[in-house]
Design an enzyme around this catalytic site. Structure first.
Site, PDB file in Angstrom:
ATOM      1  N   LYS A 105      49.246 -64.909  -2.809  1.00 15.36           N
ATOM      2  CA  LYS A 105      49.625 -64.461  -4.161  1.00 15.36           C
ATOM      3  C   LYS A 105      50.313 -65.587  -4.930  1.00 15.36           C
ATOM      4  CE  LYS A 105      53.651 -62.079  -4.739  1.00 15.36           C
ATOM      5  NZ  LYS A 105      54.534 -62.604  -5.784  1.00 15.36           N
ATOM      6  N   ASN A 106      51.257 -66.247  -4.274  1.00 19.34           N
ATOM      7  CA  ASN A 106      52.067 -67.240  -4.995  1.00 19.34           C
ATOM      8  C   ASN A 106      51.324 -68.541  -5.277  1.00 19.34           C
ATOM      9  OD1 ASN A 106      54.113 -65.439  -5.132  1.00 19.34           O
ATOM     10  ND2 ASN A 106      55.438 -66.437  -3.623  1.00 19.34           N
TER      11      ASN A 106
ATOM     12  N   CYS B 297      65.998 -59.906 -12.904  1.00 14.24           N
ATOM     13  CA  CYS B 297      65.130 -59.349 -11.879  1.00 14.24           C
ATOM     14  C   CYS B 297      66.046 -58.852 -10.783  1.00 14.24           C
ATOM     15  CB  CYS B 297      64.212 -60.446 -11.376  1.00 14.24           C
ATOM     16  SG  CYS B 297      63.441 -60.093  -9.823  1.00 14.24           S
TER      17      CYS B 297
ATOM     18  N   ARG C 248      67.789 -65.210 -11.979  1.00 14.44           N
ATOM     19  CA  ARG C 248      66.545 -65.965 -12.134  1.00 14.44           C
ATOM     20  C   ARG C 248      66.319 -66.509 -13.551  1.00 14.44           C
ATOM     21  NH1 ARG C 248      61.816 -62.995  -8.812  1.00 14.44           N
ATOM     22  NH2 ARG C 248      61.217 -65.101  -8.255  1.00 14.44           N
TER      23      ARG C 248
ATOM     24  N   ASP D  24      61.465 -65.337   1.092  1.00 16.71           N
ATOM     25  CA  ASP D  24      60.522 -64.215   1.019  1.00 16.71           C
ATOM     26  C   ASP D  24      60.270 -63.560   2.381  1.00 16.71           C
ATOM     27  OD1 ASP D  24      60.319 -64.523  -1.674  1.00 16.71           O
ATOM     28  OD2 ASP D  24      58.283 -65.322  -1.697  1.00 16.71           O
TER      29      ASP D  24
ATOM     30  N   ARG E 157      52.334 -54.847  -5.565  1.00 15.50           N
ATOM     31  CA  ARG E 157      52.422 -56.122  -6.285  1.00 15.50           C
ATOM     32  C   ARG E 157      52.059 -57.286  -5.381  1.00 15.50           C
ATOM     33  NH1 ARG E 157      57.789 -57.424  -9.300  1.00 15.50           N
ATOM     34  NH2 ARG E 157      56.547 -59.311  -9.445  1.00 15.50           N
TER      35      ARG E 157
HETATM   36  C1  UD1 Z   1      58.885 -68.499  -6.288  1.00 14.33           C
HETATM   37  C2  UD1 Z   1      58.084 -67.400  -5.629  1.00 14.33           C
HETATM   38  C3  UD1 Z   1      59.009 -66.360  -5.008  1.00 14.33           C
HETATM   39  C4  UD1 Z   1      59.995 -67.041  -4.058  1.00 14.33           C
HETATM   40  C5  UD1 Z   1      60.708 -68.194  -4.733  1.00 14.33           C
HETATM   41  C6  UD1 Z   1      61.567 -69.005  -3.788  1.00 14.33           C
HETATM   42  C7  UD1 Z   1      56.103 -67.380  -7.020  1.00 14.33           C
HETATM   43  C8  UD1 Z   1      55.267 -66.655  -7.992  1.00 14.33           C
HETATM   44  N1  UD1 Z   1      57.246 -66.792  -6.650  1.00 14.33           N
HETATM   45  O1  UD1 Z   1      59.631 -67.901  -7.330  1.00 14.33           O
HETATM   46  O2  UD1 Z   1      58.226 -65.417  -4.303  1.00 14.33           O
HETATM   47  O3  UD1 Z   1      60.965 -66.094  -3.635  1.00 14.33           O
HETATM   48  O4  UD1 Z   1      59.736 -69.107  -5.312  1.00 14.33           O
HETATM   49  O5  UD1 Z   1      60.828 -69.464  -2.714  1.00 14.33           O
HETATM   50  O6  UD1 Z   1      55.722 -68.441  -6.535  1.00 14.33           O
HETATM   51  N2  UD1 Z   1      66.330 -70.948 -10.767  1.00 14.33           N
HETATM   52  C9  UD1 Z   1      67.177 -71.325 -11.782  1.00 14.33           C
HETATM   53  N3  UD1 Z   1      66.613 -71.810 -12.935  1.00 14.33           N
HETATM   54  C10 UD1 Z   1      65.262 -71.946 -13.093  1.00 14.33           C
HETATM   55  C11 UD1 Z   1      64.409 -71.566 -12.047  1.00 14.33           C
HETATM   56  C12 UD1 Z   1      64.989 -71.061 -10.881  1.00 14.33           C
HETATM   57  O7  UD1 Z   1      68.399 -71.210 -11.672  1.00 14.33           O
HETATM   58  O8  UD1 Z   1      64.816 -72.410 -14.168  1.00 14.33           O
HETATM   59  C13 UD1 Z   1      66.918 -70.401  -9.520  1.00 14.33           C
HETATM   60  C14 UD1 Z   1      66.509 -68.961  -9.283  1.00 14.33           C
HETATM   61  O9  UD1 Z   1      67.341 -68.045  -9.979  1.00 14.33           O
HETATM   62  C15 UD1 Z   1      66.637 -68.843  -7.785  1.00 14.33           C
HETATM   63  C16 UD1 Z   1      66.240 -70.244  -7.300  1.00 14.33           C
HETATM   64  O10 UD1 Z   1      66.394 -71.098  -8.416  1.00 14.33           O
HETATM   65  O11 UD1 Z   1      67.955 -68.561  -7.419  1.00 14.33           O
HETATM   66  C17 UD1 Z   1      64.836 -70.332  -6.759  1.00 14.33           C
HETATM   67  O12 UD1 Z   1      63.922 -69.989  -7.745  1.00 14.33           O
HETATM   68  P1  UD1 Z   1      62.459 -70.609  -7.852  1.00 14.33           P
HETATM   69  O13 UD1 Z   1      62.242 -71.577  -6.740  1.00 14.33           O
HETATM   70  O14 UD1 Z   1      62.250 -71.079  -9.239  1.00 14.33           O
HETATM   71  O15 UD1 Z   1      61.591 -69.325  -7.601  1.00 14.33           O
HETATM   72  P2  UD1 Z   1      60.342 -68.798  -8.428  1.00 14.33           P
HETATM   73  O16 UD1 Z   1      59.463 -69.933  -8.795  1.00 14.33           O
HETATM   74  O17 UD1 Z   1      60.785 -67.877  -9.490  1.00 14.33           O
END
Ligand code: UD1
Length: 419
Positions: A22-23, A118, A123, A306, A399
């Protein structure tokens, strides 16, 4: 609202095949915005989040649909792209925000709703924005929308304070069509990022170092449509490994990439569970019980956040006391309350769950707070004595897992949807 009824305490045995990730599918479908013409994407899991990104693409003016004749194949026809993404879809699924980089790269202007909070944490998208600004974009927040503008993106040097998966993907996509070279330092190293880079490189992009801490992207003028197959889902594989372990079963899980599941394999082995890798399959067997272990979630190649809820369910039944520390999301322990209803002995201290293993858990009515917590509760229900009724108000389980009930039933689980 969806409800699942599980009659537990049955060992899961047999063979299953893992679906596409999915990711990886979500950012790759978003990247199709940058490939004019018809692209074919294979091994796409048929699940709700993918349907949502397909709807986002359609709202942006592309034609995208699952093939009628070829299973798990999505065809995308891209002849025009609008710059505004719809509020109701982006607020439904955070990964829809990832279209910002591709739209900005092809249109010079992108207007994307803030994905909003979320359940598992705040996030924010600040790292995505910082990355796009380093490529010369002007970014503003107006009436709940992120508006990014750049007549022409230009390569830049970016250091991420945290290796965000989504932000690494946003910047890779935007930089693929920028003028000159982009260097991302402290990039996320997840396998899904390598898959995205491979997809874009097939289309003519010049991305080097995906999967490493430093990624170099040499911008090109245009990309061409491609045919690409998505990598297997390492989180589904890990969830199934936990299902074999927690039910004291014996499963052969096929279609995996051993390297992608290494952290999960090591932790299961450390707890005394039999795990054997053989080519692209893994066998997990547990007939002697298992002991407690400590685990800390980390960006890849560390133990995946995850997989944390599913591993928590397993450790509820281990001999001894385990400590699980969550370092990636600040609020990812909502399954604990529900597991306690099933007889688990867990104490939360800050970002750590202290789990004292119990001999058995008992079925109970529980609520699904988010996707992976839902998987964790299904695992607990499969192992528990008696009946577990899962209430999944927001269809979290649909999902992220393709044909989960069918796959578990084929392995001997007694699980069904009820009204
Ligand atoms: C992706 C995965 C999700 C997984 C996560 C971490 C997808 C679609 N989803 O989510 O399943 O749990 O990686 O492995 O691939 N953060 C910030 N600012 C930002 C972006 C992130 O502070 O601009 C923080 C988030 O709140 C979180 C951490 O960084 O605490 C990790 O987030 P991130 O690696 O960005 O996860 P996603 O890409 O949203």
């Amino acid at each position: 609202m969806q409800k699942f009824l599980i009659k537990g305490n049955r060992a899961l045995k047999g063979e299953i095949q893992i679906s596409g990730a999915k990711n990886a599918a979500l950012p790759i479908l978003a990247a199709a915005i940058m490939l004019p013409g018809r692209s074919v994407i294979r091994n796409v899991p048929n699940l709700l989040d993918v349907t949502t990104i397909i709807r986002v693409l359609r709202a942006l003016g592309l034609k995208a649909e699952y093939s009628q004749s070829k299973p798990n194949t999505v065809n995308v026809w891209n002849y025009q792209v609008k710059h505004v993404a719809p509020y109701e879809l982006v607020t439904k699924m955070r990964a829809s925000f990832f279209v910002i980089g591709p739209i900005l790269a092809v249109k010079g202007l992108a207007k994307i709703p803030l994905p909003g909070g979320c359940a598992i944490g705040s996030r924010p998208v600040d790292i995505h924005i910082k990355g796009l600004e380093a490529l010369g974009a002007k970014v503003e927040l107006e009436h709940g929308f992120v508006i990014a503008k750049a007549d022409k993106l230009r390569g830049g040097k970016i250091y991420f304070d945290f290796p965000s998966v989504g932000a690494t993907e946003s910047v890779i996509m935007a930089a693929a069509l920028a003028d000159g070279e982009t260097v991302i330092e402290n990039a996320a190293r997840e396998p899904e990022i390598i898959d995205l880079a491979n997809f874009l490189n097939k289309a003519g992009a010049k991305i080097e170092g995906a999967g490493k801490e430093i990624i170099h992207i040499q911008g090109v003028n245009s990309l061409a449509p491609v045919d690409h197959a998505i990598i297997p889902d390492r989180i589904e594989a890990g969830t199934m490994m936990m299902a074999a372990a927690i039910t004291r079963g014996d499963m052969k899980i096929g279609g995996i990439v051993p390297e992608h599941i290494e952290a999960t394999v090591r932790k299961l082995q450390e707890s005394g569970i039999y795990v054997e890798l053989d080519g692209d399959s893994v066998r997990v067997k547990n007939d002697d019980g298992f002991r407690s272990v400590d685990v800390k979630t980390l960006p890849y190649p560390g133990f995946p956040t995850d997989m944390q809820p599913q591993f928590t369910s397993l450790l509820c039944l281990a001999k001894g006391t385990s400590v699980i520390t969550e370092t990636v999301f600040e609020n990812r322990f909502m399954h604990l309350q529900e597991l306690k209803r099933m007889g688990a002995d867990i104490r939360l201290e800050g970002q750590s769950a202290i789990i004292s293993g119990v001999e058995k858990m008992s079925g109970a009515p529980v609520r699904v707070p988010d996707l992976r917590a839902g998987a964790a509760l299904i695992l607990a229900g499969l192992a528990a004595e008696g009946e577990t009724l899962l209430e999944d108000r927001d269809h979290h389980i649909n999902r992220g897992y393709e044909k989960l009930l069918e796959k578990l039933s084929a392995l001997g689980a007694d699980i069904k949807k009820v009204s």
